[in-house]
Motif scaffolding. Structure first.
Motif, PDB file in Angstrom:
ATOM      1  N   GLY A 150       0.810  -1.221   0.000  1.00 47.85           N
ATOM      2  CA  GLY A 150       0.000   0.000   0.000  1.00 47.85           C
ATOM      3  C   GLY A 150       0.845   1.273   0.000  1.00 47.85           C
ATOM      4  O   GLY A 150       0.328   2.372  -0.149  1.00 47.85           O
ATOM      5  N   GLN A 151       2.161   1.115   0.152  1.00 49.63           N
ATOM      6  CA  GLN A 151       3.040   2.289   0.154  1.00 49.63           C
ATOM      7  C   GLN A 151       3.050   2.995  -1.203  1.00 49.63           C
ATOM      8  O   GLN A 151       3.459   4.148  -1.307  1.00 49.63           O
ATOM      9  N   ILE A 152       2.573   2.301  -2.220  1.00 47.52           N
ATOM     10  CA  ILE A 152       2.528   2.888  -3.556  1.00 47.52           C
ATOM     11  C   ILE A 152       1.652   4.144  -3.585  1.00 47.52           C
ATOM     12  O   ILE A 152       1.858   5.021  -4.418  1.00 47.52           O
ATOM     13  N   LEU A 153       0.691   4.235  -2.670  1.00 52.44           N
ATOM     14  CA  LEU A 153      -0.193   5.398  -2.685  1.00 52.44           C
ATOM     15  C   LEU A 153       0.586   6.673  -2.368  1.00 52.44           C
ATOM     16  O   LEU A 153       0.459   7.677  -3.058  1.00 52.44           O
ATOM     17  N   ALA A 154       1.412   6.602  -1.321  1.00 59.40           N
ATOM     18  CA  ALA A 154       2.235   7.756  -0.960  1.00 59.40           C
ATOM     19  C   ALA A 154       3.278   8.028  -2.043  1.00 59.40           C
ATOM     20  O   ALA A 154       3.498   9.167  -2.460  1.00 59.40           O
ATOM     21  N   LEU A 155       3.873   6.943  -2.512  1.00 61.43           N
ATOM     22  CA  LEU A 155       4.921   7.065  -3.519  1.00 61.43           C
ATOM     23  C   LEU A 155       4.362   7.621  -4.838  1.00 61.43           C
ATOM     24  O   LEU A 155       4.940   8.516  -5.458  1.00 61.43           O
ATOM     25  N   GLY A 156       3.212   7.099  -5.224  1.00 62.07           N
ATOM     26  CA  GLY A 156       2.576   7.519  -6.479  1.00 62.07           C
ATOM     27  C   GLY A 156       2.176   8.984  -6.430  1.00 62.07           C
ATOM     28  O   GLY A 156       2.314   9.717  -7.417  1.00 62.07           O
ATOM     29  N   GLN A 157       1.680   9.398  -5.296  1.00 59.21           N
ATOM     30  CA  GLN A 157       1.295  10.800  -5.125  1.00 59.21           C
ATOM     31  C   GLN A 157       2.532  11.692  -5.239  1.00 59.21           C
ATOM     32  O   GLN A 157       2.505  12.737  -5.890  1.00 59.21           O
ATOM     33  N   TRP A 158       3.615  11.238  -4.637  1.00 60.05           N
ATOM     34  CA  TRP A 158       4.864  11.999  -4.719  1.00 60.05           C
ATOM     35  C   TRP A 158       5.342  12.096  -6.170  1.00 60.05           C
ATOM     36  O   TRP A 158       5.772  13.168  -6.629  1.00 60.05           O
ATOM     37  N   VAL A 159       5.263  10.990  -6.905  1.00 56.67           N
ATOM     38  CA  VAL A 159       5.709  10.974  -8.304  1.00 56.67           C
ATOM     39  C   VAL A 159       4.897  11.979  -9.127  1.00 56.67           C
ATOM     40  O   VAL A 159       5.452  12.761  -9.908  1.00 56.67           O
ATOM     41  N   LEU A 160       3.596  11.947  -8.937  1.00 55.08           N
ATOM     42  CA  LEU A 160       2.712  12.844  -9.679  1.00 55.08           C
ATOM     43  C   LEU A 160       3.035  14.313  -9.381  1.00 55.08           C
ATOM     44  O   LEU A 160       3.121  15.148 -10.292  1.00 55.08           O
ATOM     45  N   GLU A 161       3.213  14.625  -8.113  1.00 56.24           N
ATOM     46  CA  GLU A 161       3.533  15.994  -7.695  1.00 56.24           C
ATOM     47  C   GLU A 161       4.850  16.448  -8.294  1.00 56.24           C
ATOM     48  O   GLU A 161       4.983  17.546  -8.819  1.00 56.24           O
ATOM     49  N   SER A 162       5.817  15.548  -8.162  1.00 57.47           N
ATOM     50  CA  SER A 162       7.154  15.874  -8.591  1.00 57.47           C
ATOM     51  C   SER A 162       7.199  16.087 -10.113  1.00 57.47           C
ATOM     52  O   SER A 162       7.850  17.013 -10.609  1.00 57.47           O
ATOM     53  N   ALA A 163       6.486  15.249 -10.859  1.00 56.11           N
ATOM     54  CA  ALA A 163       6.447  15.378 -12.316  1.00 56.11           C
ATOM     55  C   ALA A 163       5.749  16.684 -12.716  1.00 56.11           C
ATOM     56  O   ALA A 163       6.185  17.372 -13.642  1.00 56.11           O
ATOM     57  N   CYS A 164       4.683  17.041 -11.998  1.00 53.27           N
ATOM     58  CA  CYS A 164       3.974  18.281 -12.331  1.00 53.27           C
ATOM     59  C   CYS A 164       4.818  19.501 -11.965  1.00 53.27           C
ATOM     60  O   CYS A 164       4.825  20.495 -12.701  1.00 53.27           O
ATOM     61  N   ALA A 165       5.537  19.426 -10.864  1.00 54.84           N
ATOM     62  CA  ALA A 165       6.428  20.530 -10.488  1.00 54.84           C
ATOM     63  C   ALA A 165       7.496  20.690 -11.572  1.00 54.84           C
ATOM     64  O   ALA A 165       7.855  21.811 -11.954  1.00 54.84           O
ATOM     65  N   GLN A 166       7.986  19.583 -12.095  1.00 53.61           N
ATOM     66  CA  GLN A 166       8.998  19.630 -13.151  1.00 53.61           C
ATOM     67  C   GLN A 166       8.426  20.203 -14.445  1.00 53.61           C
ATOM     68  O   GLN A 166       9.064  21.031 -15.096  1.00 53.61           O
ATOM     69  N   LEU A 167       7.217  19.756 -14.796  1.00 55.72           N
ATOM     70  CA  LEU A 167       6.555  20.304 -15.987  1.00 55.72           C
ATOM     71  C   LEU A 167       6.441  21.816 -15.869  1.00 55.72           C
ATOM     72  O   LEU A 167       6.689  22.564 -16.814  1.00 55.72           O
TER      73      LEU A 167
END
Ligand code: C2E
Ligand code: MG
Ligand code: MG
Ligand code: MG
Length: 282
Positions: A84-101
């Motif tokens: 279930g740790q993927i939820l925290a990790l996935g949210q971080w990935v999404l945020e980080s990718a959008c910040a980069q965009l």
């Protein structure tokens, strides 16, 4: 004698089971600590069109431990999904990718590039996933058309009706979808035609021996024909050599991703690669 063999077999089984259980438990603890202490980084791998012009990049997570060691996502992502740790990790990935965009919006040569983000089954099937994506896009002021979500067949087959509804809601925002690792799953035309996809990603297992394996050529040709009739674009993964790239081009592939163009790299290295002229020289 059978009993003897059974006992030995059992002892062996116990030991290796025990080892892998404690190894997993250990990794899971380390993963939890890594999430708390932010040991992750997003790398980006360029994607190019048939003229070798950059189209965008796939974001790939990297876990870099304090001692400099790296754990492969192929190892920790499945574990994170189970725990279930993927939820925290996935949210971080999404945020980080959008910040980069967002950051790339003000960089020459970067502002029109799309970023593809891998989304795991458990992450996608959260009831508020659409809302999470919408909110991150809004928060970073990112054009939704620049975000592509990569899903695998496993995600799509689970709960088709809900999956289609979520995809449609996100597509209305402008978000696009790629079907990752295409050809390794069930891939029936039946469901493929119902899914609101934009792109198929030909799995690297079909690209690896493309030059020498007639079966792989036939598969790739079929995938491309299928994509065409469904009005989807196609990108090949794992392109490492000129020969593979040339053959893919002959088979009608329009876009490529692989070590030939660039390995996954830290974000600041991507604009350098793109401005260097290296890609168009391939
Ligand atoms: P994927 O999404 O199919 O990503 C492609 C994998 O192929 C990446 O491995 C990439 O580094 C590797 N690759 C790219 N070009 C080449 C090439 O030319 N040759 C070879 N041999 N390999 C190439 P990576 O980064 O180790 O990621 C493995 C898998 O882990 C990904 O497969 C994806 O399923 C998962 N993953 C990675 N990042 C994330 C993430 O942020 N979220 C989720 N849910 N999964 C992720
Ligand atoms: Mg992917
Ligand atoms: Mg893939
Ligand atoms: Mg894969």
């Amino acid at each position: 004698q059978a009993k003897e063999a059974g006992r030995n077999g059992m002892r062996f089984f116990d030991q290796s089971m025990q080892d892998s259980i404690s190894e997993r438990a250990q990794l899971e603890r380390e993963l939890r600590h890594a999430i708390d202490t932010q040991q992750f980084e997003l790398y980006y791998q360029v994607q190019v069109d048939h003229l070798k012009h950059p189209l965008g990049a796939e974001a790939l997570i990297r876990w870099i431990q304090p001692d400099g060691g790296a754990v492969s996502p192929a190892r920790f992502i499945p574990l994170a999904e189970e725990s279930g740790q993927i939820l925290a990790l996935g949210q971080w990935v999404l945020e980080s990718a959008c910040a980069q965009l967002r950051a790339w919006q003000s960089e020459p040569a970067m502002s029109e590039l799309a970023v593809a983000v891998n989304v795991s089954a458990r992450q996608f099937h959260q009831p508020d996933f659409c809302e999470q994506v919408r909110s991150v896009l809004r928060r970073y002021g990112v054009d939704p058309g620049l975000l592509k979500l990569e899903l695998t067949e496993g995600v799509l087959l689970e709960n088709m009706e809900d999956t289609i509804a979520s995809m449609q809601a996100l597509r209305e925002l402008g978000v696009r979808f790629a079907l990752d690792d295409f050809g390794t799953g069930y891939s029936s035309l039946q469901y493929l035609k119902r899914l609101p996809l934009d792109q198929l990603k030909i799995d690297q297992s079909f690209v690896r021996d493309l030059a020498s394996d007639g079966n792989d050529q036939a598969i790739v040709r079929t995938i491309i024909a299928m994509a065409r009739s469904l009005n989807l674009d196609v990108i090949a993964e794992g392109v490492e050599t000129d020969a593979q790239c040339a053959l893919l081009g002959q088979l009608g592939c329009q876009s490529y991703q692989g070590y030939l163009f660039g390995k996954p790299m830290p974000a600041p290295a991507l604009p350098e690669l793109i401005r260097s002229g290296f890609l168009s020289a391939i």
